[in-house]
Design an enzyme around this catalytic site. Structure first.
Site, short mmCIF file in Angstrom:
data_model
loop_
_atom_site.label_atom_id
_atom_site.label_comp_id
_atom_site.label_asym_id
_atom_site.label_seq_id
_atom_site.Cartn_x
_atom_site.Cartn_y
_atom_site.Cartn_z
NE ARG A 30 -4.15 -1.71 0.15
CZ ARG A 30 -5.32 -1.81 0.77
NH1 ARG A 30 -5.71 -0.88 1.60
NH2 ARG A 30 -6.10 -2.82 0.53
NE ARG A 34 -7.96 5.33 2.16
CZ ARG A 34 -8.83 4.65 2.91
NH1 ARG A 34 -9.95 5.22 3.28
NH2 ARG A 34 -8.58 3.42 3.28
NE ARG A 43 -10.14 7.07 -3.00
CZ ARG A 43 -11.44 7.28 -2.90
NH1 ARG A 43 -11.95 8.43 -3.29
NH2 ARG A 43 -12.23 6.35 -2.42
CG ASP A 80 -8.72 -3.55 -4.66
OD1 ASP A 80 -8.15 -2.88 -3.79
OD2 ASP A 80 -9.47 -4.51 -4.40
CE1 TYR A 154 -12.81 -7.97 0.84
CE2 TYR A 154 -11.10 -9.58 0.39
CZ TYR A 154 -11.53 -8.44 1.03
OH TYR A 154 -10.68 -7.77 1.88
O1 1CP Z 1 0.41 0.52 -3.29
C1 1CP Z 1 -0.33 -0.47 -3.38
O2 1CP Z 1 -0.10 -1.49 -2.73
C2 1CP Z 1 -1.48 -0.28 -4.32
C3 1CP Z 1 -2.31 -1.31 -4.86
C4 1CP Z 1 -3.28 -2.07 -3.97
C5 1CP Z 1 -3.12 -3.40 -3.58
C6 1CP Z 1 -1.90 -4.28 -3.77
C7 1CP Z 1 -4.55 -1.64 -3.53
C8 1CP Z 1 -5.14 -0.31 -3.70
N1 1CP Z 1 -5.18 -2.70 -2.94
C9 1CP Z 1 -4.32 -3.77 -2.96
C10 1CP Z 1 -4.61 -5.12 -2.49
C11 1CP Z 1 -5.82 -5.38 -1.71
N2 1CP Z 1 -7.08 -4.87 -1.86
C12 1CP Z 1 -5.87 -6.33 -0.69
C13 1CP Z 1 -4.71 -7.22 -0.30
C14 1CP Z 1 -3.78 -6.56 0.63
C15 1CP Z 1 -4.26 -6.32 2.01
O3 1CP Z 1 -4.52 -7.32 2.72
O4 1CP Z 1 -4.37 -5.15 2.39
C16 1CP Z 1 -7.18 -6.38 -0.20
C17 1CP Z 1 -7.72 -7.26 0.92
C18 1CP Z 1 -7.94 -5.45 -0.94
C19 1CP Z 1 -9.41 -5.20 -0.82
C20 1CP Z 1 -9.71 -3.79 -0.56
N3 1CP Z 1 -9.44 -2.77 -1.40
C21 1CP Z 1 -10.31 -3.23 0.57
C22 1CP Z 1 -10.81 -4.00 1.74
C23 1CP Z 1 -9.69 -4.15 2.70
C24 1CP Z 1 -10.11 -5.04 3.77
O5 1CP Z 1 -9.53 -4.89 4.87
O6 1CP Z 1 -10.98 -5.86 3.53
C25 1CP Z 1 -10.35 -1.84 0.43
C26 1CP Z 1 -10.88 -0.82 1.38
C27 1CP Z 1 -9.78 -1.57 -0.84
C28 1CP Z 1 -9.63 -0.26 -1.45
C29 1CP Z 1 -8.26 0.13 -1.80
N4 1CP Z 1 -7.40 -0.62 -2.61
C30 1CP Z 1 -6.25 0.09 -2.81
C31 1CP Z 1 -6.35 1.33 -2.09
C32 1CP Z 1 -5.31 2.41 -2.08
C33 1CP Z 1 -7.60 1.34 -1.47
C34 1CP Z 1 -8.21 2.48 -0.67
C35 1CP Z 1 -9.13 3.17 -1.58
C36 1CP Z 1 -9.33 4.61 -1.35
O7 1CP Z 1 -10.26 4.91 -0.57
O8 1CP Z 1 -8.65 5.45 -1.97
#
Ligand code: 1CP
Length: 350
Positions: A30, A34, A43, A80, A154
């Site tokens: 990540r 944010r 964003r 994502d 999911y």
């Molecule tokens: O820099 C990076 O790593 C960017 C790319 C990235 C990656 C590798 C994002 C952007 N998401 C992910 C993977 C991801 N997405 C995972 C696996 C890693 C982890 O365990 O954190 C998971 C579970 C998700 C699912 C997801 N996407 C959620 C739910 C998280 C949860 O706890 O269930 C959420 C809220 C997101 C949104 C998301 N994805 C990425 C970002 C930067 C965001 C936040 C979105 C925003 O509001 O701007």
């Protein structure tokens, strides 16, 4: 190859291959997100998160932001893990409380899912192609996907799981259907990751974020075999394969039998303990507790030293034990990268 030519090429790829490096490479889960004001600005311009993920110019921009600000040794594609579910036919939205899908609640819904081809998600593949043009060889591009079991949660819960009752009901009450879904997810992930590598991704990471809710017995049936199917199908692509079993300490003996090149370790156990439970062939990535970045820098530096002292000398990539969160000050993340590069220097003879 001399150390210097390896280093000019990429510290991250050298470490994945077990070759010598001048200092420990670092990237951060990540790293785009944010906590960065420049991410917030892009964003806002995108309007919503899915538009950001599926507009290649914008996804390229946010992928590169941490590379420019932090000086990390790898970029990770901005996308994502849930986008493949959307492409398989599950409508997806992101709310302030997280992702929302309409949960699969019947055999017919599972049977109606499309299995992806490598050219599915063309916007993501275009982002990969554009990024390879922007990045130098020093900073390679990591592609990724969620692991099959994590995506199953999911698809079945329709959101981030809490008790995982629906997912476990499927596993225990309708195991055949669970295997059918895992099979479709696995084939789709293989296609999507193959597409990313062919478009230019130079390493691939599988995020198994929810595998920690499985017992060792169930991981052997519903987790590990599908992860191994993904890994062995990707092997001919010739890129390093990283597997991240979050919360999976009890699963590490089984993870040690998977054909991943590198295992990303969460913050819960010392790297040296993880190494003992894994295979000596597997490299390690990790594992600083991410929220240490909220504390003072002197404490952070002491804890970074502890992680580095405990890490293997070869095949090691510094990372966090999980992702950066919005509360973390960017200045502390910048300081972390500097600390790892300074404290991780390896004498040439090592
Ligand atoms: O820099 C990076 O790593 C960017 C790319 C990235 C990656 C590798 C994002 C952007 N998401 C992910 C993977 C991801 N997405 C995972 C696996 C890693 C982890 O365990 O954190 C998971 C579970 C998700 C699912 C997801 N996407 C959620 C739910 C998280 C949860 O706890 O269930 C959420 C809220 C997101 C949104 C998301 N994805 C990425 C970002 C930067 C965001 C936040 C979105 C925003 O509001 O701007």
């Amino acid at each position: 190859m001399s150390v210097q030519s390896v280093n000019r090429k990429s510290r991250f790829l050298a470490a994945c291959a077990g070759q010598p490096v001048d200092t420990v490479p670092i990237w951060l889960m990540r790293q785009a997100g944010r906590y960065l004001p420049e991410y917030q600005a892009t964003r806002r311009r995108a309007g919503d998160f899915l538009t950001l993920c599926t507009t290649p110019e914008l996804a390229v921009e946010v992928t590169l932001q941490p590379v420019h600000r932090l000086g990390v040794d790898a970029a990770i594609l901005f996308s994502d893990i849930l986008l493949p579910l959307r492409a398989m036919g599950m409508p997806l939205t992101f709310t302030d409380e997280g992702p929302r899908l309409s949960p699969l609640d019947s055999a017919a819904a599972i049977d109606a899912l499309r299995v992806l081809e490598p050219d599915a998600l063309p916007e993501v593949l275009e982002t990969v192609r554009l990024l390879r043009r922007e990045l130098t060889d020093v900073v390679p591009l990591i592609g990724f996907a969620g692991a099959p079991f994590t995506l199953l949660t999911y698809a079945i819960e329709g959101q981030t799981g809490k008790s995982f009752v629906r997912s476990k009901r499927l596993l225990y009450a309708e195991p055949e259907l669970a295997h059918r879904l895992l099979g479709k997810l696995t084939d789709s992930l293989i296609a999507h990751l193959t597409g990313q590598a062919k478009a230019g991704a130079q390493a691939l990471q599988l995020f198994d974020s929810w595998v920690g809710v499985l017992s060792t017995e169930d991981y052997a049936v519903f987790g590990a075999p599908y992860v191994e199917r993904v890994l062995s199908a990707l092997r001919p692509l010739g890129v390093p394969l990283i597997y991240f079993p979050l919360g999976g300490l009890s699963l590490l003996p089984q993870v040690g039998k998977l054909s991943a090149d590198v295992i990303s370790v969460d913050w819960r156990q010392p790297l040296s303990l993880a190494q003992k439970l894994l295979s000596s062939q597997q490299g390690l990535q990790g594992n600083l507790e991410p929220l240490l970045l909220l504390g003072p820098l002197a404490q952070l530096e002491a804890r970074v030293k502890r992680v580095l002292d405990d890490a293997p000398r070869r095949r090691y990539i510094f990372n966090l034990g999980h992702g950066l969160t919005p509360e973390i000050p960017p200045a502390h993340v910048e300081a972390l990268v500097e600390m790892v590069h300074r404290l991780g220097q390896r004498p040439a003879h090592e």
